[in-house]
Design a protein around this motif. Sequence first.
Motif, short mmCIF file in Angstrom:
data_model
loop_
_atom_site.label_atom_id
_atom_site.label_comp_id
_atom_site.label_asym_id
_atom_site.label_seq_id
_atom_site.Cartn_x
_atom_site.Cartn_y
_atom_site.Cartn_z
N ASN A 90 32.83 14.59 -28.12
CA ASN A 90 33.74 15.33 -27.24
C ASN A 90 35.14 14.91 -27.39
OD1 ASN A 90 31.55 16.67 -26.49
ND2 ASN A 90 31.81 16.43 -24.43
N CYS A 100 38.60 23.79 -24.30
CA CYS A 100 37.24 23.76 -24.10
C CYS A 100 36.46 24.41 -25.26
CB CYS A 100 36.90 24.56 -22.83
SG CYS A 100 35.14 24.53 -22.35
N PHE A 101 35.37 23.57 -25.73
CA PHE A 101 34.27 24.20 -26.95
C PHE A 101 33.07 24.71 -26.21
CE2 PHE A 101 33.05 19.76 -26.84
CZ PHE A 101 34.03 18.95 -26.80
N GLN A 102 33.12 24.54 -25.11
CA GLN A 102 31.93 25.40 -24.39
C GLN A 102 30.53 25.07 -24.61
OE1 GLN A 102 33.58 29.16 -25.17
NE2 GLN A 102 35.32 28.18 -25.59
N CYS A 104 28.97 22.04 -24.27
CA CYS A 104 28.26 20.66 -23.58
C CYS A 104 27.68 21.12 -22.24
CB CYS A 104 29.46 20.05 -23.19
SG CYS A 104 30.95 19.78 -24.24
N THR A 105 28.13 22.32 -21.55
CA THR A 105 27.47 22.66 -20.18
C THR A 105 25.98 22.79 -20.49
OG1 THR A 105 27.75 25.18 -20.34
CG2 THR A 105 29.50 23.64 -19.18
N THR A 191 31.25 29.10 -18.42
CA THR A 191 31.98 28.82 -19.54
C THR A 191 31.32 29.07 -20.71
OG1 THR A 191 32.66 26.76 -18.34
CG2 THR A 191 32.97 26.85 -20.62
N LYS A 253 39.39 29.58 -24.38
CA LYS A 253 38.35 29.20 -23.26
C LYS A 253 38.27 30.53 -22.17
CE LYS A 253 36.72 26.12 -19.66
NZ LYS A 253 36.90 24.84 -18.99
N HIS A 290 27.82 16.15 -16.73
CA HIS A 290 28.77 17.05 -17.17
C HIS A 290 30.01 16.18 -16.95
CE1 HIS A 290 30.78 20.34 -19.37
NE2 HIS A 290 31.32 20.54 -17.78
N SER A 293 30.50 14.06 -19.90
CA SER A 293 31.23 14.85 -21.20
C SER A 293 32.76 15.17 -21.05
CB SER A 293 30.20 16.28 -20.98
OG SER A 293 29.06 16.29 -21.50
N HIS A 294 33.18 15.28 -19.78
CA HIS A 294 34.49 15.81 -19.54
C HIS A 294 35.46 14.36 -19.92
CE1 HIS A 294 35.75 19.31 -16.92
NE2 HIS A 294 34.52 19.81 -17.38
N CYS A 297 36.20 15.09 -23.74
CA CYS A 297 36.72 16.32 -24.25
C CYS A 297 38.15 16.01 -23.79
CB CYS A 297 35.93 17.66 -23.78
SG CYS A 297 36.34 18.17 -22.09
N LYS A 298 38.37 15.84 -22.52
CA LYS A 298 39.87 15.64 -21.92
C LYS A 298 40.50 14.44 -22.61
CE LYS A 298 38.85 19.40 -19.08
NZ LYS A 298 39.65 20.48 -19.54
N SER A 442 39.68 23.67 -15.10
CA SER A 442 38.52 22.88 -15.05
C SER A 442 38.50 21.23 -15.04
CB SER A 442 37.69 23.10 -16.48
OG SER A 442 38.30 22.34 -17.64
#
Length: 480
Positions: A90, A100-102, A104-105, A191, A253, A290, A293-294, A297-298, A442
Amino acid sequence: MALKTKDEYIESLRGMNPTVYMFGERITNVVDNPRLRAGIEATGSTYEAAGLEEYRSLLVTNSPLINDQVNRFTLPPSSIGDLVARVKINRLLGGRVGTCFQRCTGLDCLCALSIVTYDIDQKYGTEYNRRFLEFLKHVQKNDLACNAGVTDVKGDRSLSPHEQPDRDMYLRVAERRPGGIVVRGAKAHQTGSLSSHEIIVLPTRAMRKGDEDYAVAFAIPTDTPGLIHVVGRSTLDMRELQGCDTGNTRYSKYCPTVIFNDVFVPWERVFMCGEVEFAGDLVMKFSAFHRQSHGGCKSGKIDCMVGAALTMMDYNGTSKVSHLRQKVIDMVHRAETLYGCSIAASYEGKRQPSGTYFIDPVLANASKIHEGKEMAEAGRLLVDIAGGFVSDLPSDRDLANPEIGPLLYKYLQGAAGVPVENRVKMLRLVEKLALESADTVSDIHGGGSPEAHRVSILRESDLEGKKGLAKRLAEIESWR
Ligand code: SF4
């Protein structure tokens, strides 16, 4: 091999026929709509990176379930190494995509279901885990992207699902048939629902007796009849449709509201139906995954923000200004703290009875609370460093205008030798990184509200153990 190329992924979406509305109009060609395509390209980066030699060993691994190579976005973790890889991937993609590459959710739903369906079966002798594993095989063999249908619209927040005056404020089972269930409701903030092949629905909150119809989990294709995707507004969306001033011309996104207008779900795709006491655990596990995950990515997005800040300093002639360099340090340490919490949550993960590994939820929630505050601070620092032209910059169309374009080129110059186009492009990217609402909101609400993160920390922390530490030092032996 069960891996799609990015082109194959995009072509596979062309074969789907979802019901979509945007800005009051029906959208029949999702893949070529510029607003939606930017989101699809972002998810496409998860397929593209898996095919690149330099990233392959990080993104691709063997799945014992299908005995084949799979993209890790389809793999529930079965080791600490798998948990760590999630965060590293991520961060890599957050930096490459800048938004966001969307994907992971959906993975986080797969992770939570792989744990909780097993636990439900142990208690009730149901067959949810077998059904789930069949679904997971389908996802892995076809390298599918999944989206998480978790956030209900909720109606009156003071009432539980079954107490709502309108019974559809939480998605519910409206009818049970011999072959399956019919569900009704709406899920908000979906998302990348149109970048996905499947939507995986979980309950949005803990439930209690009386809420049985709402304690439901399942997966269906995103073009199932009765599903209606309504694409929401975002601060920069018209620029994508107009094809100018986007700031990041490739990726974006979007988060539709998805209405389930009496949608049929076959039993084989139902992974929970009525077991109210497991609803809370399912959503807690999804949310904790999640939030981990953030952290990946963040922190990757801040990497990109730091790059934009440093480049703007070069372009503005301010690269040696010491207070700006200090601000870059402040951005970097925020990225590293966020990443560090998520990596730590991975290393402190534990094996669950199903064999899936679960992260440390306190560390994952600590990462998310940090994100909610510090991403905004990173954005503020970026705008501070880049300068006031982050807003009010003349449009590319004005720059291209033969009458005023030459004047704008004269007055938009920065440091000697820096092409004006480059300075304008970087300012646009700064605007997008700091102010794109779909992604910046987000930072605060993704994976649950900030208060949900705080409550999770309180619930999951060993508070009695901490009191015990203090009492031992104070030489207090009684229970009080
Ligand atoms: Fe993945 Fe969520 Fe980050 Fe988007 S915001 S890239 S879905 S973790």
